[in-house]
Design an enzyme around this catalytic site. Structure first.
Site, PDB file in Angstrom:
ATOM      1  N   ARG A  54      40.415  -5.955 -63.551  1.00 50.88           N
ATOM      2  CA  ARG A  54      39.687  -7.135 -64.016  1.00 50.88           C
ATOM      3  C   ARG A  54      39.486  -7.143 -65.536  1.00 50.88           C
ATOM      4  NH1 ARG A  54      35.850 -11.187 -61.942  1.00 50.88           N
ATOM      5  NH2 ARG A  54      34.061 -11.324 -63.301  1.00 50.88           N
ATOM      6  N   ILE A  80      35.632 -16.754 -65.679  1.00 50.47           N
ATOM      7  CA  ILE A  80      36.239 -15.922 -64.652  1.00 50.47           C
ATOM      8  C   ILE A  80      35.091 -15.695 -63.671  1.00 50.47           C
ATOM      9  CG2 ILE A  80      35.844 -13.860 -66.113  1.00 50.47           C
ATOM     10  CD1 ILE A  80      38.129 -12.470 -64.644  1.00 50.47           C
ATOM     11  N   SER A  81      35.317 -16.004 -62.384  1.00 49.02           N
ATOM     12  CA  SER A  81      34.216 -15.962 -61.421  1.00 49.02           C
ATOM     13  C   SER A  81      33.665 -14.552 -61.253  1.00 49.02           C
ATOM     14  CB  SER A  81      34.689 -16.461 -60.063  1.00 49.02           C
ATOM     15  OG  SER A  81      35.034 -17.806 -60.147  1.00 49.02           O
ATOM     16  N   GLN A  82      32.445 -14.525 -60.736  1.00 49.39           N
ATOM     17  CA  GLN A  82      31.783 -13.265 -60.394  1.00 49.39           C
ATOM     18  C   GLN A  82      32.677 -12.523 -59.384  1.00 49.39           C
ATOM     19  OE1 GLN A  82      28.297 -14.370 -58.294  1.00 49.39           O
ATOM     20  NE2 GLN A  82      27.520 -12.291 -58.073  1.00 49.39           N
TER      21      GLN A  82
END
Lengths: 230, 804
Positions: A54, A80-82
């Site tokens: 990530r 950028i999503s959790q």
């Protein structure tokens, strides 16, 4: 002189290894605490979340926060999503080998990479040219050969590659574009977030069965923080 | 060089011009921050102005001798400096390393120091300008009546000038324009001795200001504003922009922007591409071209089509009609006349004239009657009967992001809904569309508001609801008479065809609610039951729920204010702190601003005071007297702006008119105050009269205005002037009288008295909103009266001290 260069190279390599180990440790902890700890149990999803680095998908200045339990800004008003949400969206569409998945809203390319670890092919569309280009380069560099990136309006889907086993929409939409429903296989699942970019814990699952389309609002929101490893 | 007027007269002219600059700079900064970020920063600007005044008061108290001794030399240079800094401040804050984004406040903490720097940039001009006022008031305290008159008159004019600039110039040009005003203020009082240096400084300033005006630096908006997001799309560009009194209008042309609230999942045709209007960078509405796209099927597939499916509505009223989307929907049905009410005159004019093609001349359609007023004002004035009243969609897509939390919304109060029911024909409907937010707030407040209104009319609420939903939107239909079987069965048919679910009607079955679109749990329906069926359960639920879902009223018209203190830990736990700015941070900002002002008052007012030696009795008297005046005046001003916004239907003009009438009348009052300081007893009577007037106003004003709202504009203007000017004239007396008495007794207290009055005035502008949100406008009025009463008592007390 030679020995100095060797020492420097060794020092540099060991520093990178230390850093890479640090990120691996953070990633494993993220999966254990934030994802498994909140009830994600699909093996392939967990494996994919462990594999995808990530920190390579976030802006340089936020690298140290890459494994934090939150979404991060990637520019152009996008995020950028959790990690938990990425895992949740992945698990809910039941991704399997042999499947073809469409993603709307490539962003950094992280969700596409996670999906690409599991399914055969991922088609991903990004409307913002700059994000699309950088995600394409990143995914290429990371050797994701089964991801196809297109800079276009996600509304129209990817007709040439349709139908899809699942569609993951990563940006909140006020309506479901009809072409996407059309390009979803019978029995297919579409997941779509509701709300602002930093609030997208509210997800809706859209299912198509015998040409009948229904929706179901899914949990999220009240995720229980850290049930394990306290 | 010979001057036409004497120095004292020129000084008053200067103070008047400078006051124009101070108020207009404040208003212009509010507008710029609304455009760059969001309008809650208005409160930040207020607090910055306060800090400027407070800091000036403190510096003046400490360095009184050196500053006042050379006042004639110092003042012109302070003015030139303030001009330069005010011209550059906004541009400096736009430099990348200083530019903050409030939306990512809790994501990237570097925003915090950037806000701090911006604060400093904005603070300096206020500090310098306030210092000039403070020095002048201190040195020329014997002429305070006239100086204060010039100050108030200038402030009044400043409000009008800011409105003029905002209406006619780009946001980038506003600060340089205003910054030229302190230069004008410097000219009349320039000293002959320093004229060369002064002239060169003025010339440099003029060159810089002109450069900023001619080559304005393009502002960069937050990337999270809706216009920034829209502009990220390919082939999307701004093709028209125009400043207006309603905010900065920008129209974008796009090949990928679509708007379809409440669309059925069964809809398989095209969704039209829209150009769209943005005001101050926020979404205002789509521009639909009927000729490019046949909208018939599209409109028939949204939840908001329900009333048209049930029956034909010959006479339709559309409130806050925006760019005419609902009007176009209505035109698709068999209607004879559509009245569309929209307060944004500037957008309507554009769509009526220059950009008529963008909407296929929709606003020139003979079936369409356009009323340019706020919707609530129109409701109060109208006597017509309508078959269908359509309200604007509640909430902004993707969450409210706190956009309206602190904004008065008179359209969604109980009184407003009552009025809508009065304007409905026996079988007419009111249609309200809302996004299904989560956690539930808008939808629940809507149901609670309507339920209470129906109950107060002696009706059984459930009989008057017919509600459907898709996967993310709700459409509520309500009427005066119970829905009959035919209507319910047609609604079921419509829901079936479109895969919508019925949410509420008398006799609804559980399974009907989640046939096609399943909610995550049954809580929403459980909450509805609590609201609808029992008053007692409803009250308990209001108190237990994590958000404020009590109906809004005219006394507390904050429909979108959902936050309670107990909401914050819940949001932090469930969504994370980073989500807060996207949730509803306005309430928090308001309180933080208030807290910060308190700290500023202590640092800049109270602490410097401790350095000044004087008797304890006089200190208490001065604190109470000048604080009371500051609080009372500002509280009344805020309330009057609110009341007259509803009365005239336009917040900008109401605010400008109220401010102008108040400040000019008070200015006249201060001009006449000279004699009053010699007749102390009359002074007490004036103060007592102010208290009585505010109390009377708090009881009768609302009714008086609602009674006369439909009268001719001339009658309304005369009444407005009378209602505002009389108390304001009297309220102009106490400040200069107090300063004059200080001059005669404790002169060293003057800068401090002026500082506390100015600070408390600014503090009160924020405090009044906090009290209005928590307790309502009536309480704000009561406190205004109490504040003047405190000033009255403190003046009597002081009189006794003087006598003994």
């Amino acid at each position: 002189m030679k020995s100095l260069i060797i020492i420097l190279i060794a020092l540099f390599t060991s520093l990178s290894l230390v850093q890479s180990d640090e990120f691996r440790y953070k990633r494993e902890r993220m999966v254990r605490h934030q994802i498994e700890g909140r009830g994600i149990s699909d093996e392939s999803t967990l494996k994919a979340m462990k594999n995808v680095q990530r920190h390579l998908f976030v802006p340089e200045e936020l690298k140290q926060n890459a494994y934090d339990d939150r979404p991060l800004p990637i520019g152009y008003g996008q995020t950028i999503s959790q990690p938990y949400i990425v895992a949740y969206m992945t698990e809910i569409i039941l991704p399997r080998k042999g499947q073809k998945v469409l993603e709307i809203g490539t962003g950094s390319g992280y969700q596409a990479a996670v999906l690409a670890e599991i399914v055969d092919t991922v088609y991903t569309i990004e409307i913002i040219t700059e994000l699309s280009n950088s995600a394409e380069q990143r995914l290429k560099k990371l050797n994701y050969k089964n991801v196809y990136v297109k800079n276009a309006d996600g509304y129209y889907g990817w007709k040439e590659a349709a139908p899809f086993d699942a569609i993951v929409v990563t940006a909140a939409a006020e309506f479901v574009p009809p072409p996407l429903v059309e390009q979803l296989k019978d029995g297919g699942k579409m997941i779509i977030p509701v709300g602002s970019p930093f609030l997208n814990q509210n997800l809706v699952l859209i299912e198509k069965k015998k040409n009948k389309v229904t929706s179901k609002n899914l949990i999220p929101v009240r995720f229980v923080p850290f049930t394990r490893g306290k | 060089m010979k001057f036409f007027f004497s120095y004292p007269i020129r000084l008053k002219i200067s103070i008047g011009i400078l006051s124009v600059a101070i108020i207009s700079y404040q208003l212009v900064l509010m507008q710029i921050l609304s455009y760059l970020q969001w309008h809650h920063f208005a409160y930040m600007v207020i607090s910055i102005a306060l800090l400027g005044f407070g800091a000036a008061g403190a510096i003046l108290t400490i360095f009184k001798n050196s500053l006042t001794k050379n006042s004639e030399k110092v003042i012109p240079f302070l003015l030139v400096l303030s001009s330069l800094i005010s011209a550059a401040a906004v541009n400096l804050s736009q430099i990348e390393i200083f530019r903050f984004d409030s939306y990512t406040l809790f994501v990237s903490y570097s925003n915090l120091w950037k806000i701090g720097i911006t604060y400093l940039f904005y603070l300096l001009p206020f500090f310098l300008m306030a210092l000039v006022i403070g020095i002048t008031f201190t040195v020329h305290a014997d002429q305070i009546g006239r100086l204060y008159f010039a100050n108030l008159l200038g402030s009044g004019a400043g409000g009008l000038l800011a409105l003029f600039f905002i209406s006619n110039y780009q946001p980038e040009q506003l600060a340089p324009l205003i910054s030229s005003i302190p230069l004008l203020a410097a000219l009349p009082i320039a000293k002959k001795k320093n004229i060369k240096l002064f002239a060169s400084l003025i010339s440099i300033s003029i060159i810089i200001i002109a450069a900023l005006l001619v080559f304005p630096q393009k502002f960069i908006l937050s990337e999270h504003k809706s216009i920034s997001k829209a502009l990220n799309m390919p082939e999307t560009k701004i093709f028209y922009e125009e400043p207006s009194a309603y905010g900065y209008i920008q129209i974008i042309q796009s090949n990928s922007l679509r708007h379809a609230p409440g669309l059925s999942l069964n809809y398989m045709d095209n969704v039209p591409i829209n150009n769209a209007v943005f005001v101050d960078g926020n979404w205002f509405g789509p521009l639909l071209e009927k000729t490019k796209f046949d909208t018939t099927k599209y409109f028939q597939s949204v939840t908001g089509h329900l009333p048209f499916y049930l029956k034909t509505a010959p006479n339709i009223l559309i409130l806050d009609g925006g760019t005419g989307r609902d009007a176009l929907h209505s035109l698709n049905s068999d209607t004879s006349i559509i009245t569309i009410v929209e307060q944004n005159r500037a957008v309507i004019q554009l769509l009526n004239n220059q950009l008529a093609d963008e909407v296929d001349s929709l606003f020139n359609n003979p079936k369409l009657k356009v009323i340019q007023l706020t919707s609530r004002t129109y409701l109060q004035q109208s006597n017509e009967k309508y078959d269908l009243i359509i309200l604007p969609m509640i909430d902004i897509f993707g969450g409210s992001i706190g956009m309206f939390a602190l904004r008065e919304q008179y359209l969604f109060t109980k009184e407003s809904l009552n009025k809508m029911f009065d304007l409905l024909t026996d079988s007419g409907y009111i249609l309200i569309n809302s996004w299904l937010d989560y956690p539930y707030r808008n939808s629940l407040k809507l149901f609670s508001t309507i339920t209470e209104v129906l109950e107060e009319k002696g009706l059984i609420p459930i009989e008057h609801f017919l509600t459907i939903k898709n996967w993310n939107a709700l459409s509520l239909l309500i009427k005066n008479n119970p829905f009959n079987n035919e209507e319910v069965s047609n609604a079921k048919k419509f829901a079936e065809e479109m895969s919508f679910d019925l949410v509420l009607y008398d006799g609804i079955k559980e399974f009907e609610r989640d046939r096609y679109n399943v909610l995550q749990d049954d809580k929403f329906y459980d909450y509805l039951d609590k609201i609808l069926y029992s008053k007692e359960k409803r009250e308990v639920f209001y108190n237990q729920y994590l958000f404020n879902i009590k109906p809004a009223t005219d006394d507390k018209p904050y429909f979108s204010q959902f936050m309670l203190w107990k909401s914050f830990p819940y949001i932090k736990e469930s969504f994370g702190l980073y989500a807060l700015p996207f949730f509803e941070v306005g309430y928090l900002i308001l309180y933080l601003t208030l807290l910060q002002i308190f700290v500023a008052v202590i640092i800049f007012i109270i602490l410097p005071l401790l350095k000044v030696k004087f008797s304890k009795g006089k200190r208490v008297w001065t604190i109470l007297y000048f604080s009371g005046l500051g609080v009372g005046y500002m509280f009344l001003e805020i309330i009057l702006i609110q009341k007259f916004t509803l009365y005239f239907g336009n917040i900008n003009y109401a605010a400008a008119a109220v401010m102008c009438i108040m400040l000019v009348s008070s200015g006249l009052g201060s001009l006449m105050s000279g004699k009053l300081s010699k007749h102390i007893i009359r002074w007490f009577w004036v103060m007592a009269f102010i208290v009585v007037m505010i109390i009377v106003y708090s009881f009768i004003m609302n009714d008086l205005l609602l009674m006369t709202i439909g009268k001719s504009i001339l009658t309304k203007i005369i009444l407005t002037i009378a209602l505002i000017a009389i108390p304001s004239f009297l309220m102009g007396f106490p400040f200069p009288v107090g300063i004059k008495l200080l001059k005669e007794s404790t002169e060293e207290l003057i800068p401090w008295a002026w500082g506390i009055n100015a600070s408390l005035s600014v503090l009160s502008a924020v405090l009044a909103v906090v009290i209005a949100i928590e307790y309502g406008f009536f309480i704000v009025m009561v406190i205004a009266a109490a504040a003047y009463l405190i000033s009255l008592f403190s003046s009597i007390f002081q009189y006794k001290i003087l006598k003994t």
